[in-house]
Design a protein around this motif. Structure first.
Motif, PDB file in Angstrom:
ATOM      1  N   ARG A  72       0.834  -1.198   0.000  1.00  0.00           N
ATOM      2  CA  ARG A  72       0.000   0.000   0.000  1.00  0.00           C
ATOM      3  C   ARG A  72       0.881   1.266   0.000  1.00  0.00           C
ATOM      4  NH1 ARG A  72      -3.548  -1.151  -2.716  1.00  0.00           N
ATOM      5  NH2 ARG A  72      -4.504   0.834  -2.113  1.00  0.00           N
ATOM      6  N   PRO A  73       0.276   2.448  -0.109  1.00  0.00           N
ATOM      7  CA  PRO A  73       1.075   3.662  -0.323  1.00  0.00           C
ATOM      8  C   PRO A  73       2.238   3.871   0.644  1.00  0.00           C
ATOM      9  CG  PRO A  73      -1.234   4.158  -0.677  1.00  0.00           C
ATOM     10  CD  PRO A  73      -1.177   2.736  -0.187  1.00  0.00           C
ATOM     11  N   ALA A  74       1.992   3.694   1.946  1.00  0.00           N
ATOM     12  CA  ALA A  74       3.090   3.927   2.898  1.00  0.00           C
ATOM     13  C   ALA A  74       4.188   2.886   2.729  1.00  0.00           C
ATOM     14  CB  ALA A  74       2.560   3.919   4.336  1.00  0.00           C
ATOM     15  N   ASP A  75       3.813   1.666   2.351  1.00  0.00           N
ATOM     16  CA  ASP A  75       4.817   0.633   2.099  1.00  0.00           C
ATOM     17  C   ASP A  75       5.667   1.019   0.893  1.00  0.00           C
ATOM     18  OD1 ASP A  75       3.520  -0.930   4.079  1.00  0.00           O
ATOM     19  OD2 ASP A  75       2.164  -1.763   2.575  1.00  0.00           O
ATOM     20  N   ILE A  76       5.004   1.495  -0.138  1.00  0.00           N
ATOM     21  CA  ILE A  76       5.723   1.856  -1.364  1.00  0.00           C
ATOM     22  C   ILE A  76       6.690   3.004  -1.092  1.00  0.00           C
ATOM     23  CG2 ILE A  76       5.446   2.790  -3.706  1.00  0.00           C
ATOM     24  CD1 ILE A  76       2.784   1.193  -3.831  1.00  0.00           C
ATOM     25  N   ALA A  77       6.229   3.984  -0.336  1.00  0.00           N
ATOM     26  CA  ALA A  77       7.120   5.098   0.016  1.00  0.00           C
ATOM     27  C   ALA A  77       8.351   4.580   0.752  1.00  0.00           C
ATOM     28  CB  ALA A  77       6.370   6.110   0.883  1.00  0.00           C
ATOM     29  N   HIS A  78       8.139   3.631   1.651  1.00  0.00           N
ATOM     30  CA  HIS A  78       9.255   3.075   2.426  1.00  0.00           C
ATOM     31  C   HIS A  78      10.200   2.266   1.533  1.00  0.00           C
ATOM     32  CE1 HIS A  78      11.445   1.295   5.734  1.00  0.00           C
ATOM     33  NE2 HIS A  78      11.207   0.098   5.224  1.00  0.00           N
ATOM     34  N   ILE A  79       9.653   1.480   0.650  1.00  0.00           N
ATOM     35  CA  ILE A  79      10.496   0.660  -0.233  1.00  0.00           C
ATOM     36  C   ILE A  79      11.337   1.560  -1.140  1.00  0.00           C
ATOM     37  CG2 ILE A  79      10.451  -1.019  -2.132  1.00  0.00           C
ATOM     38  CD1 ILE A  79       7.859  -2.164  -0.767  1.00  0.00           C
ATOM     39  N   VAL A  80      10.714   2.589  -1.672  1.00  0.00           N
ATOM     40  CA  VAL A  80      11.447   3.528  -2.535  1.00  0.00           C
ATOM     41  C   VAL A  80      12.547   4.232  -1.729  1.00  0.00           C
ATOM     42  CG1 VAL A  80      11.237   5.716  -3.801  1.00  0.00           C
ATOM     43  CG2 VAL A  80       9.600   3.861  -4.216  1.00  0.00           C
ATOM     44  N   ALA A  81      12.207   4.667  -0.538  1.00  0.00           N
ATOM     45  CA  ALA A  81      13.199   5.387   0.289  1.00  0.00           C
ATOM     46  C   ALA A  81      14.355   4.479   0.696  1.00  0.00           C
ATOM     47  CB  ALA A  81      12.514   5.964   1.529  1.00  0.00           C
ATOM     48  N   THR A  82      14.062   3.214   0.922  1.00  0.00           N
ATOM     49  CA  THR A  82      15.085   2.291   1.432  1.00  0.00           C
ATOM     50  C   THR A  82      15.929   1.686   0.318  1.00  0.00           C
ATOM     51  OG1 THR A  82      13.616   1.735   3.269  1.00  0.00           O
ATOM     52  CG2 THR A  82      15.442   0.209   2.831  1.00  0.00           C
ATOM     53  N   ALA A  83      15.256   1.185  -0.705  1.00  0.00           N
ATOM     54  CA  ALA A  83      15.965   0.453  -1.758  1.00  0.00           C
ATOM     55  C   ALA A  83      16.413   1.356  -2.898  1.00  0.00           C
ATOM     56  CB  ALA A  83      15.054  -0.653  -2.310  1.00  0.00           C
ATOM     57  N   GLY A  84      15.794   2.525  -3.004  1.00  0.00           N
ATOM     58  CA  GLY A  84      16.075   3.414  -4.128  1.00  0.00           C
ATOM     59  C   GLY A  84      15.027   3.220  -5.209  1.00  0.00           C
ATOM     60  N   ALA A  85      14.560   4.319  -5.780  1.00  0.00           N
ATOM     61  CA  ALA A  85      13.484   4.241  -6.775  1.00  0.00           C
ATOM     62  C   ALA A  85      13.881   3.399  -7.977  1.00  0.00           C
ATOM     63  CB  ALA A  85      13.093   5.647  -7.234  1.00  0.00           C
ATOM     64  N   GLU A  86      15.172   3.323  -8.260  1.00  0.00           N
ATOM     65  CA  GLU A  86      15.624   2.568  -9.445  1.00  0.00           C
ATOM     66  C   GLU A  86      15.453   1.066  -9.276  1.00  0.00           C
ATOM     67  OE1 GLU A  86      17.471   4.210  -7.362  1.00  0.00           O
ATOM     68  OE2 GLU A  86      19.120   2.922  -6.687  1.00  0.00           O
ATOM     69  N   LYS A  87      15.139   0.606  -8.044  1.00  0.00           N
ATOM     70  CA  LYS A  87      14.961  -0.828  -7.806  1.00  0.00           C
ATOM     71  C   LYS A  87      13.476  -1.217  -7.744  1.00  0.00           C
ATOM     72  CE  LYS A  87      18.062  -3.283  -6.958  1.00  0.00           C
ATOM     73  NZ  LYS A  87      18.869  -3.520  -5.758  1.00  0.00           N
ATOM     74  N   VAL A  88      12.583  -0.291  -8.024  1.00  0.00           N
ATOM     75  CA  VAL A  88      11.157  -0.541  -7.778  1.00  0.00           C
ATOM     76  C   VAL A  88      10.365  -0.499  -9.087  1.00  0.00           C
ATOM     77  CG1 VAL A  88       9.128   0.199  -6.463  1.00  0.00           C
ATOM     78  CG2 VAL A  88      11.421   0.505  -5.487  1.00  0.00           C
ATOM     79  N   LEU A  89       9.497  -1.482  -9.260  1.00  0.00           N
ATOM     80  CA  LEU A  89       8.677  -1.620 -10.466  1.00  0.00           C
ATOM     81  C   LEU A  89       7.209  -1.624 -10.070  1.00  0.00           C
ATOM     82  CD1 LEU A  89      10.764  -4.639 -11.671  1.00  0.00           C
ATOM     83  CD2 LEU A  89      10.793  -2.443 -12.840  1.00  0.00           C
ATOM     84  N   PHE A  90       6.375  -1.156 -10.983  1.00  0.00           N
ATOM     85  CA  PHE A  90       4.922  -1.184 -10.751  1.00  0.00           C
ATOM     86  C   PHE A  90       4.331  -2.498 -11.269  1.00  0.00           C
ATOM     87  CE2 PHE A  90       0.742  -0.633 -12.813  1.00  0.00           C
ATOM     88  CZ  PHE A  90      -0.018  -0.513 -11.674  1.00  0.00           C
ATOM     89  N   GLY A  91       3.394  -3.059 -10.521  1.00  0.00           N
ATOM     90  CA  GLY A  91       2.671  -4.254 -10.972  1.00  0.00           C
ATOM     91  C   GLY A  91       1.287  -4.279 -10.363  1.00  0.00           C
ATOM     92  N   SER A  92       0.354  -4.999 -11.007  1.00  0.00           N
ATOM     93  CA  SER A  92      -1.045  -4.928 -10.562  1.00  0.00           C
ATOM     94  C   SER A  92      -1.735  -6.269 -10.300  1.00  0.00           C
ATOM     95  CB  SER A  92      -1.872  -4.179 -11.604  1.00  0.00           C
ATOM     96  OG  SER A  92      -2.119  -5.006 -12.731  1.00  0.00           O
ATOM     97  N   ASP A  93      -1.286  -7.349 -10.927  1.00  0.00           N
ATOM     98  CA  ASP A  93      -2.040  -8.615 -10.923  1.00  0.00           C
ATOM     99  C   ASP A  93      -3.288  -8.537 -11.804  1.00  0.00           C
ATOM    100  OD1 ASP A  93      -1.199 -11.064  -9.986  1.00  0.00           O
ATOM    101  OD2 ASP A  93      -1.593 -10.600  -7.894  1.00  0.00           O
ATOM    102  N   LEU A  94      -3.342  -7.557 -12.703  1.00  0.00           N
ATOM    103  CA  LEU A  94      -4.461  -7.510 -13.653  1.00  0.00           C
ATOM    104  C   LEU A  94      -4.583  -8.872 -14.351  1.00  0.00           C
ATOM    105  CD1 LEU A  94      -6.613  -5.900 -15.277  1.00  0.00           C
ATOM    106  CD2 LEU A  94      -4.809  -5.364 -16.927  1.00  0.00           C
ATOM    107  N   GLY A  95      -5.802  -9.274 -14.561  1.00  0.00           N
ATOM    108  CA  GLY A  95      -6.052 -10.585 -15.154  1.00  0.00           C
ATOM    109  C   GLY A  95      -6.538 -11.559 -14.105  1.00  0.00           C
ATOM    110  N   LEU A  96      -5.892 -11.552 -12.955  1.00  0.00           N
ATOM    111  CA  LEU A  96      -6.400 -12.340 -11.836  1.00  0.00           C
ATOM    112  C   LEU A  96      -7.651 -11.669 -11.279  1.00  0.00           C
ATOM    113  CD1 LEU A  96      -5.820 -14.852 -10.144  1.00  0.00           C
ATOM    114  CD2 LEU A  96      -4.415 -13.465  -8.646  1.00  0.00           C
TER     115      LEU A  96
END
Lengths: 244, 249
Positions: free
Chosen positions: B187-211
């Motif tokens: 969720r949003p706060a998790d994403i902010a934390h992952i970006v801040a910790t790992a660096g935005a260059e390590k983060v990809l968007f995904g949705s599970d569309l289709g499921l």
């Protein structure tokens, strides 16, 4: 307050600090204003959920009339936990919150029973975190609900993520279980409504992990009938938490 | 440009029909998504060769928008390597998807085969996206271990920790250079934390569309947009990093 005619109760926000999550009183009230939320049900988080229960409960019980206290006590504290709930009752708490993963027990464990008995005696609902494997098993909540058929149990976060798949069957088989829709995806909510169970769903934002705006957008996309929308956003929470 | 790095294009989930390719594209259009990495669903349970061919066929009509990933059954040992090489030779697949939970293996049980798959992926510069966040076969730590076994391979945490391993996902993506985090579920706060910790260059968007349907795509885009990250970070997460990993011009 919500400027439209629609009234909204957010049945799940958390205040305090936990790892990367943080939400204090002022920021919560600001976000409620921005989201058009009339009332919120708040629980403690982090250390104040796991061990420092009195501090966490005082925090949620002191947020003012717009925010009602969803209080917790770690069952491992035994009689002290029961005493803490009595203190919270006298300060206006509206429900018991348990987080079996953070607090380290299985919902069906005997140590949790005195707290559930107390909640039942107060006519409180019991809100239990679900979704994390092992302790926060949706089916463990269902077993507990079967033992206390007169008490309403709320599956918080609706088994998010993959334990969601157990919830439709639980809702069908155990009439005193409801779900709080914080975090879970829209189709899961819509399927529950379409199964004739709109009266079993509570809207929750999951702040601060999620955002009120994102959670309300999920509800908007469902295009619910006005009646179902009112049930999910207001009526059900008002009934379950016995709000005036 | 928005690239969904985690979607499923299949015709059913057991006995439940799923969206058609046309409905899938309509969902992407509705949410402003340009391209999607698409995986099988039933191929995790049934003959992967047949499902790889079915997926390639579904994606063939729109190669600019539907980017198919191979799956193989590592439990088959050398036969899974043969199937991987066959699919790579077709020239239409841009990555590999493995789902240890649904395919019923822990990477450590099949370490020799998993390492072979990762080595071939590295040689061909194909990312491998693993389901993560689900014990006992697909914890985020188990997938992180695969990245350590083959440092030359690009390993993607398919759910960036999902619900309960998001802190671990952030730390592992920070600490393991070849490990990436696809925020399909956090969720949003998790994403902010992952970006801040790992660096935005390590983060990809995904949705599970289709499921699930278009609403899950809209919701997971909202999760990024409500994360409070900068415009540049958002651009990287929603598409820039995927373009780099997939070597799209």
């Amino acid at each position: 307050m919500n400027s439209s005619d629609e009234r909204i109760i957010d049945a799940h926000v958390a205040v305090g600090r936990e790892h990367h999550l943080s939400l204090d009183e002022n920021e919560l009230l600001k976000r409620l204003d921005e989201g058009g939320i009339d009332l919120a049900i708040a629980r403690p988080m982090g250390a104040e959920l796991a061990v420092l229960n009195r501090r966490g409960n005082d925090r949620v019980l002191s947020l003012g009339p717009r925010v009602r206290g969803l209080v917790s006590a770690n069952p491992w504290f035994g009689d002290e936990a029961s005493d803490e709930l009595k203190r919270c009752r006298d300060r206006g708490a509206v429900a018991l919150y348990l987080h079996p993963t953070r607090q380290g027990f299985m919902p069906t464990d005997p140590i949790a029973q005195p707290l559930v008995v107390f909640a039942t005696e107060q006519n409180w609902p019991v809100v239990i975190h679900t979704g994390t494997y092992i302790q926060s098993d949706v089916l463990a909540l269902a077993e507990l609900a079967r033992r206390f058929p007169q008490t309403t149990f709320v599956a918080d976060t609706a088994g998010f993520t993959d334990m969601w798949f157990e919830l439709p069957g639980v809702l069908e088989e155990v009439p005193n279980v409801m779900l709080c829709a914080s975090l879970v995806w829209g189709r899961a909510i819509l399927n529950t409504v379409n199964a004739g169970r709109a009266d079993r769903i509570l809207f929750g934002s999951g702040e601060p992990r999620d955002r009120i705006g994102a959670a309300l957008a999920r509800i908007d996309r469902l295009e619910l009938s006005p009646e179902h929308r009112r049930m999910v956003l207001w009526d059900n929470a008002r009934r379950v938490f016995k709000l005036q | 440009m928005i690239i969904d790095f985690h979607a499923h294009l299949d015709d059913r989930w057991f006995d439940q029909p799923l969206m058609s390719r046309e409905q899938f594209i309509a969902a992407m259009d509705r949410c402003g998504v340009d391209a999607a990495c698409v995986f099988t669903l039933m191929g995790f349970f049934e003959d992967s060769r047949r499902h790889n061919d079915l997926l390639a066929g579904r994606a063939a009509a729109l190669p600019e928008r539907l980017i198919p990933f191979i799956t193989v059954d590592p439990k088959l040992g050398e036969a899974s390597i043969d199937e991987l090489r066959r699919c790579i030779a077709l020239g239409v697949f841009r990555g590999i998807k493995l789902h240890p939970w649904l395919q019923a293996f822990a990477p450590s049980m099949l370490k020799k085969t998993i390492v072979r798959i990762a080595e071939i992926a590295a040689e061909k510069d194909l990312p491998i996206l693993f389901h993560d966040g689900t014990p006992p076969y697909a914890t985020t730590f188990q997938i992180g271990a695969v990245a350590r076994w083959v440092p030359a391979a690009k390993i993607v945490l398919g759910h960036a920790g999902l619900a309960d391993y998001t802190l671990a996902a952030a730390q592992l993506a920070r600490d393991i250079p070849n490990l990436y985090a696809c925020v399909c579920g956090p969720r949003p706060a998790d994403i902010a934390h992952i970006v801040a910790t790992a660096g935005a260059e390590k983060v990809l968007f995904g949705s599970d569309l289709g499921l699930s349907d278009w609403m899950i795509l809209a919701d997971r885009l909202d999760a990024v947009r409500y994360a409070g990250i900068s415009d540049e970070q958002t651009r990287m997460v929603l598409g820039g990093n995927a373009r780099r990993l997939l070597r799209l011009l």
